[in-house]
Design an enzyme around this catalytic site. Structure first.
Site, PDB file in Angstrom:
ATOM      1  N   ASP A 148      52.141  -1.276  57.322  1.00  0.00           N
ATOM      2  CA  ASP A 148      52.364  -2.344  56.347  1.00  0.00           C
ATOM      3  C   ASP A 148      51.046  -2.946  55.831  1.00  0.00           C
ATOM      4  OD1 ASP A 148      54.026  -4.002  54.865  1.00  0.00           O
ATOM      5  OD2 ASP A 148      55.276  -4.551  56.569  1.00  0.00           O
ATOM      6  N   TRP A 166      53.109  -1.381  49.266  1.00  0.00           N
ATOM      7  CA  TRP A 166      53.879  -1.892  48.128  1.00  0.00           C
ATOM      8  C   TRP A 166      53.323  -1.416  46.778  1.00  0.00           C
ATOM      9  CZ3 TRP A 166      51.895  -6.776  50.739  1.00  0.00           C
ATOM     10  CH2 TRP A 166      52.470  -6.896  52.006  1.00  0.00           C
ATOM     11  N   GLY A 167      52.635  -0.276  46.777  1.00  0.00           N
ATOM     12  CA  GLY A 167      52.110   0.270  45.528  1.00  0.00           C
ATOM     13  C   GLY A 167      50.855  -0.431  45.041  1.00  0.00           C
ATOM     14  N   GLU A 168      50.303  -1.311  45.878  1.00  0.00           N
ATOM     15  CA  GLU A 168      49.094  -2.020  45.430  1.00  0.00           C
ATOM     16  C   GLU A 168      47.874  -1.107  45.542  1.00  0.00           C
ATOM     17  OE1 GLU A 168      48.678  -6.016  46.848  1.00  0.00           O
ATOM     18  OE2 GLU A 168      50.797  -6.428  46.528  1.00  0.00           O
ATOM     19  N   ASP A 177      59.684  -5.299  48.513  1.00  0.00           N
ATOM     20  CA  ASP A 177      60.887  -5.047  49.319  1.00  0.00           C
ATOM     21  C   ASP A 177      62.162  -4.997  48.479  1.00  0.00           C
ATOM     22  OD1 ASP A 177      58.992  -5.327  51.233  1.00  0.00           O
ATOM     23  OD2 ASP A 177      60.105  -6.765  52.450  1.00  0.00           O
TER      24      ASP A 177
HETATM   25  C1  GLA Z   1      57.182  -6.031  54.743  1.00  0.00           C
HETATM   26  C2  GLA Z   1      57.697  -4.638  54.450  1.00  0.00           C
HETATM   27  C3  GLA Z   1      59.144  -4.519  54.902  1.00  0.00           C
HETATM   28  C4  GLA Z   1      59.245  -4.827  56.387  1.00  0.00           C
HETATM   29  C5  GLA Z   1      58.655  -6.204  56.679  1.00  0.00           C
HETATM   30  C6  GLA Z   1      58.542  -6.470  58.161  1.00  0.00           C
HETATM   31  O1  GLA Z   1      57.828  -7.006  53.972  1.00  0.00           O
HETATM   32  O2  GLA Z   1      57.578  -4.344  53.079  1.00  0.00           O
HETATM   33  O3  GLA Z   1      59.664  -3.231  54.634  1.00  0.00           O
HETATM   34  O4  GLA Z   1      58.562  -3.838  57.104  1.00  0.00           O
HETATM   35  O5  GLA Z   1      57.353  -6.330  56.129  1.00  0.00           O
HETATM   36  O6  GLA Z   1      57.994  -7.708  58.440  1.00  0.00           O
END
Ligand code: GLA
Length: 375
Positions: free
Chosen positions: A125, A160-162, A182
């Site tokens: 993450d 997240w594509g950043e 998300d």
């Molecule tokens: C981020 C990720 C989610 C999940 C949460 C866990 O938001 O994008 O997919 O893994 O963290 O805290």
């Protein structure tokens, strides 16, 4: 190549969030096998955030003993005994999104630990990432650590594509890259994610897959990312979009208690076969039409000289006529070539076509057809 096709599996986050434990993971592994998910291709059982304690011990991450009393190796052995694979989670920042220890500065220690536990997949993450640090460097460090940890571990980046991750992660040996923020359990969320990837999808495929986030199929507004829920038809559209795009198919619902409709969608053999096509090529955009650009036509090259064509009506202002000109996928009209189409949802024959395929599509409905040249 570690990952020839998009990975398929299950992840704790969408439904269970912080509320995870050994029993849940073992019961889900059982259900994956007993309820036919393994036979359909699902193999990774992935624990997301909140598995560990707030402090490291001797520099190492410590599984929360209340949630995981027998530790992670025990769980890995159980999952492996079922013929499945074990996934875990960490973060490239100093803490995870839930403020537990991240792997920043501990990449080699953590990679070694994951290998010792028998981990096969690591979701990685992007929360609490130091503002002056370099994302490329941090993800490259973990990639190198995993490639030298003594075990094959799929590296599932989730930033997240950043930082234009789709442009450089493949070259660092990363296997999947989460391309958006998300998902939440409603149609606006999954349609937005899909549309945001239309121009970027060409770099996905063959060893390096654009991860459009975990599936929400069958959640019906319950769980950790629930915001409204979807209808059965919307869940089918969501699954068809993810399958067509070649995204990893990681179930986010509760497999133990999945209803018959959700199970049927998640185990749709034809859509899964499309997702898992052995050429593993990305689709491409043909047209973005209709009122507000919500009528989307696409195509995708498949193994054996076949191809898929798709019309998605993501608008809410009535039926729209979608049109795929075969010329756009390399079959000019003057070739005289005819095409046999089969419905990708159920395998039904649709007939023989020449020059183009056109169909009126209802709002939030789609047609995906598998095409082959008539020889
Ligand atoms: C981020 C990720 C989610 C999940 C949460 C866990 O938001 O994008 O997919 O893994 O963290 O805290």
């Amino acid at each position: 190549m570690l990952l020839k096709k998009p990975p398929m599996g299950w992840n704790t986050w969408n439904t269970f969030g912080k509320d995870i434990n050994e029993k849940l993971i073992m019961e889900t592994a059982d259900a994956i096998v007993e309820k036919g998910y393994k036979d359909a291709g699902y193999e990774y059982v992935i624990i997301d955030d909140c598995w560990h304690l707030p402090e490291r011990a001797d520099g190492k991450q410590v599984p929360n003993p209340e949630k995981f009393p027998h530790g992670m190796k025990y769980l890995a052995d159980y999952i492996h005994s079922k013929g499945l694979k074990f996934g875990m989670y960490s973060c490239s920042g100093v803490m995870t999104c839930e403020n537990l220890p991240g792997s920043y500065g501990y990449e080699y220690i953590d990679a070694k630990q994951f290998a010792e536990w028998g981990v096969d997949y690591l979701k990685y993450d992007f929360c609490h990432f130091p503002k002056t640090a370099d994302a490329k460097m941090a993800y490259s460090t973990m990639a190198m650590a995993l490639r030298n940890c003594g075990r094959d571990i799929v590296f599932a980046a989730c930033n997240w594509g950043e930082c234009d991750s789709h442009l450089w992660m493949r070259s660092r040996g990363i296997n999947t890259y989460r391309s958006t923020g998300d998902i939440s359990d409603n149609k606006v969320s999954f349609c937005d994610i899909f549309e945001s990837q239309l121009e970027k999808i060409s770099l996905s495929g063959n060893g390096f897959f654009n991860d459009m986030d975990m599936l929400i199929v069958g959640m019906y507004g319950k769980g950790n990312v629930a915001l409204g829920g979807c209808s059965d038809e919307e869940y089918l559209l969501h699954f068809a979009l993810w399958s067509f795009m070649g995204s990893p198919l990681i179930i986010g619902g509760d497999i133990r208690n999945m209803g018959a409709v959700g199970k049927g969608i998640l185990q749709n053999r034809n859509l899964i076969a499309l997702n898992q096509d052995s050429d593993a090529l990305p689709p491409f955009l043909l047209g973005h039409d209709g009122g507000g650009g919500k009528l989307i036509t696409m195509a995708r090259m498949l193994s054996g000289g076949r191809f898929a064509v798709a019309i998605f009506n993501l608008g809410d202002d009535g039926w729209k006529k979608g049109s795929v000109l075969f010329n756009d996928i390399g079959i000019p009209i003057n070739s005289g070539i005819k095409v046999r189409l089969t419905d990708a949802l159920n395998g039904n024959e649709m007939g023989i076509y020449y020059d183009c395929y056109q169909e009126n599509i209802e709002p939030m409905k789609f047609r995906i057809a598998i095409g082959e040249i008539v020889k």
